[in-house]
Design an enzyme around this catalytic site. Structure first.
Site, PDB file in Angstrom:
ATOM      1  CD  GLU A 221      -1.694   9.645   2.694  1.00  0.00           C
ATOM      2  OE1 GLU A 221      -2.785   9.883   3.628  1.00  0.00           O
ATOM      3  OE2 GLU A 221      -0.631   9.494   2.862  1.00  0.00           O
TER       4      GLU A 221
ATOM      5  CG  ASP B  58      -4.917  12.605   6.036  1.00  0.00           C
ATOM      6  OD1 ASP B  58      -4.426  11.678   6.334  1.00  0.00           O
ATOM      7  OD2 ASP B  58      -4.245  13.569   5.356  1.00  0.00           O
TER       8      ASP B  58
ATOM      9  CG  ASN C 142       2.446  18.234   7.670  1.00  0.00           C
ATOM     10  OD1 ASN C 142       3.294  17.401   7.412  1.00  0.00           O
ATOM     11  ND2 ASN C 142       0.977  17.615   7.256  1.00  0.00           N
TER      12      ASN C 142
ATOM     13  CD1 TRP D  42       2.916   9.447   8.032  1.00  0.00           C
ATOM     14  CD2 TRP D  42       4.350  11.250   7.781  1.00  0.00           C
ATOM     15  NE1 TRP D  42       2.194  10.480   8.129  1.00  0.00           N
ATOM     16  CE2 TRP D  42       2.861  11.573   7.923  1.00  0.00           C
ATOM     17  CE3 TRP D  42       5.309  12.045   7.827  1.00  0.00           C
ATOM     18  CZ2 TRP D  42       2.422  12.784   8.461  1.00  0.00           C
ATOM     19  CZ3 TRP D  42       4.519  13.469   8.043  1.00  0.00           C
ATOM     20  CH2 TRP D  42       3.519  13.927   8.183  1.00  0.00           C
TER      21      TRP D  42
END
Length: 587
Positions: A204, A323, A418, A263
């Protein structure tokens, strides 16, 4: 949008104010620990948990069967260990267990060693966090890695730290990247052939995603592989090969701020000797500013652990404008179908599709929806491997200083799944996927890159799709892509999944419960309330003839920070920070 991002960065300010110093540099090592063979065999060893994912392939399956749908009613808490202080927020860690000690990371880059039998703390390391760290999505840490006499974990100021596993003393601490540019690190490292493999966070902020390998003894960099094409890799201190081809799918200098952070961390397949790392969103979110597929964002990369070269890639969302990322874990398994056994890998992507690939070459075998509503694409074309877009569901181009046309898209950017890892059972041949049903209003805004500043160019509000549930634990058959059973949960599911040879599936809920389900039918057979939302990953092992289960409890993560209307629904859930251990006592 700006208000939401400032809310997200509140965690950074808290971390800066509460940073504590860790122990001093260590002297000589005290004792040995698990070696390469031990780590490779972690999926079948039952007396310990040595790796993140309970085995390098990260199936999160244990063959233990003392706990089953009939006996699980006897599962009772043994002890609970508090992480202490006021440093709570999200606790997304997975514990490791070795030689009578549980190792577990906590929020704000902390690491604890706890006695398995008593719950008594052996040592604690608090990483001193500088002012100005910029974690996107809470101050979480997902776990550590064990190897020989050391334990390794990544920190919010983008460092990799090695501690002596018996004393907690620092052996070495290496800078991954500059936290002032927006880099951070939250994933559990991976040990392969004496190298510590890790990635980075910060997509981001317009950073450059990468995977790197360091010598486990010294911390010296062996190789580094950027995930954005046009950037050079390194090998043994020298430039190696370029990632992709310059400007092939990025125009101008956009490759210098392209995002693609890894990540979530990676998995490793010993059979093909391949690392699998998912890559995150391209930067900025405003896709109209970066025409092209934007390789290698929103992809799975197959990487040679010896030198960091990319063997193959598969991009789940080319030219990502929502995203969605592609960072979700690729879990290796043997696909038994039509009389054949295929070396396969499965991935439940944030974009809503469950992918099955040939893990030897990246060829798409199937792609099926695992949520009820997908608006951005009609389907995934199995022949081309590419999505068939709904073009009118891409957020509109900004005009001058005005934002572009808003669209309602599903899934929401927090994803159909997620970070929370799924599990695979070789016994049932099913995957168990923690899914969420939500959508979002999303629009694009003008944006220019500034080092260390948010680089989104988008605004959004997340909304639930249904009144009665958001989270759904779903058992998926990889042979057909069909959902075999599901459990619906009022709040979003945000924790990892464990499955066992005893025909059980464990996962946690934000309402505070650790729950167990029958792996074949989906029937709920046990639950226990830990007092705070469970967003960690449970594990199980055997000790003195008894089966144990452990999980970290502590509500937080991205949902209360970025969740829009959903965040309002879960605003009254209490934070916490503790490790719970349960066991099935001997008859």
């Amino acid at each position: 949008m700006k208000r939401l991002f400032r809310t997200c960065l509140l965690a950074s300010a808290m971390a800066a104010g509460l940073g504590l110093s860790g122990p001093a540099l260590a002297a000589a090592p005290v004792a040995g620990g698990p070696g390469n063979d031990d780590l490779l065999n972690d999926a079948t060893s039952t007396g310990d948990v040595l790796t993140y994912g309970m085995g390098p392939q990260a199936q999160r399956f244990s063959p233990l069967d003392k706990l089953n749908p009939d006996t699980v009613k006897g599962l009772v808490p043994v002890w609970s260990f508090s992480f202490g202080g006021e440093k709570q927020r999200g606790q997304e860690s997975q514990p490791l267990i070795h030689d009578g000690t549980i190792y577990v990371t906590g929020s704000y880059s902390r690491l604890y060693a706890v006695d398995v039998k008593t719950g008594q703390k052996k040592w604690q390391y608090d990483h001193r966090l500088p002012e100005g760290i910029m974690p996107c999505c809470d101050v979480v840490n997902r776990g550590a890695a064990l190897y020989k006499d050391k334990i390794y974990f990544a920190t919010l100021d983008a460092r990799l730290v090695a501690l002596n596993k018996d004393t907690g003393k620092v052996v070495w601490s290496k800078k991954i990247e500059d936290y002032k540019a927006g880099y951070s690190a939250t994933a559990a490292p991976l040990i392969v052939d004496g190298k510590v493999i890790t990635g980075n966070s910060g997509g981001e902020f317009g950073i450059i995603g990468m995977v790197e390998a360091r010598d486990a003894e010294t911390g010296e960099l062996v190789w580094q592989r950027p995930t954005i094409e046009g950037n050079m890799g390194t090998l043994n201190g020298k430039e190696s090969t370029m990632t992709g081809v310059m400007n092939a799918s990025w125009s101008g200098d956009l490759y210098k701020t392209g995002g693609g952070a890894t990540w979530l961390g990676g998995t490793y397949d010993p059979e093909t000797k391949t690392l699998f790392f998912g890559t995150g969103n391209p930067a900025p979110w405003n896709s109209h500013l970066r025409p092209g597929d934007n390789l290698y964002t929103s992809s799975t990369l197959a990487i040679d652990p010896a030198n960091g070269d990319i063997k193959w890639h598969y991009q789940t969302t080319p030219h990502d404008g929502w995203d969605f990322d592609g960072v979700n874990e690729l879990v290796s398994f043997d696909l038994k179908k039509d009389g054949q056994t295929i070396k396969a890998g499965a991935k439940a992507d944030r974009n809503g599709f469950f992918y099955v690939l040939d893990r030897t070459n990246g060829k798409l075998l199937s792609a099926s929806p695992f949520v009820t509503k997908i608006t951005w694409a009609k389907e995934i074309d199995v022949k081309t491997g590419r999505p068939v877009y709904n073009d009118d569901n891409r957020p509109g181009t900004p005009v001058g200083a005005e934002k572009g046309t808003s669209v309602f898209a599903a899934p929401a950017f927090l994803g159909a799944k997620n970070w929370m890892p799924m599990a695979y059972s070789p016994a049932t041949e099913l995957f168990y996927v923690p899914a969420n049903e939500w959508g979002m209003d999303i629009w694009n805004e003008p944006i220019t890159y500034k080092k260390g500043a948010a680089y989104l160019g988008a605004g959004f509000t997340i909304k639930p799709l249904y009144d009665d549930y958001i989270g759904a634990l779903r058992a998926i058959d990889p042979k057909t892509g069909k959902i075999v059973w599901e459990y619906k949960n009022p709040a979003p599911l945000w924790g990892g999944v464990l499955t066992t040879g005893g025909n059980l599936v464990f996962t946690g809920t934000p309402e505070g419960y650790l729950k167990a389900f029958d792996a074949k039918s989906g029937k709920e057979v046990w639950k226990f309330n830990t007092g705070s939302g469970v967003v960690g990953s449970p594990v199980t092992w055997e000790q003195d003839g008894e089966q144990y289960v452990a999980v970290v409890s502590g509500w937080g993560g991205a949902v209360p920070l970025w969740g829009g209307d959903v965040a309002k629904l879960v605003k009254d859930i209490n934070q916490g920070g503790s490790l719970w251990v349960f066991k099935l006592p001997k008859a």
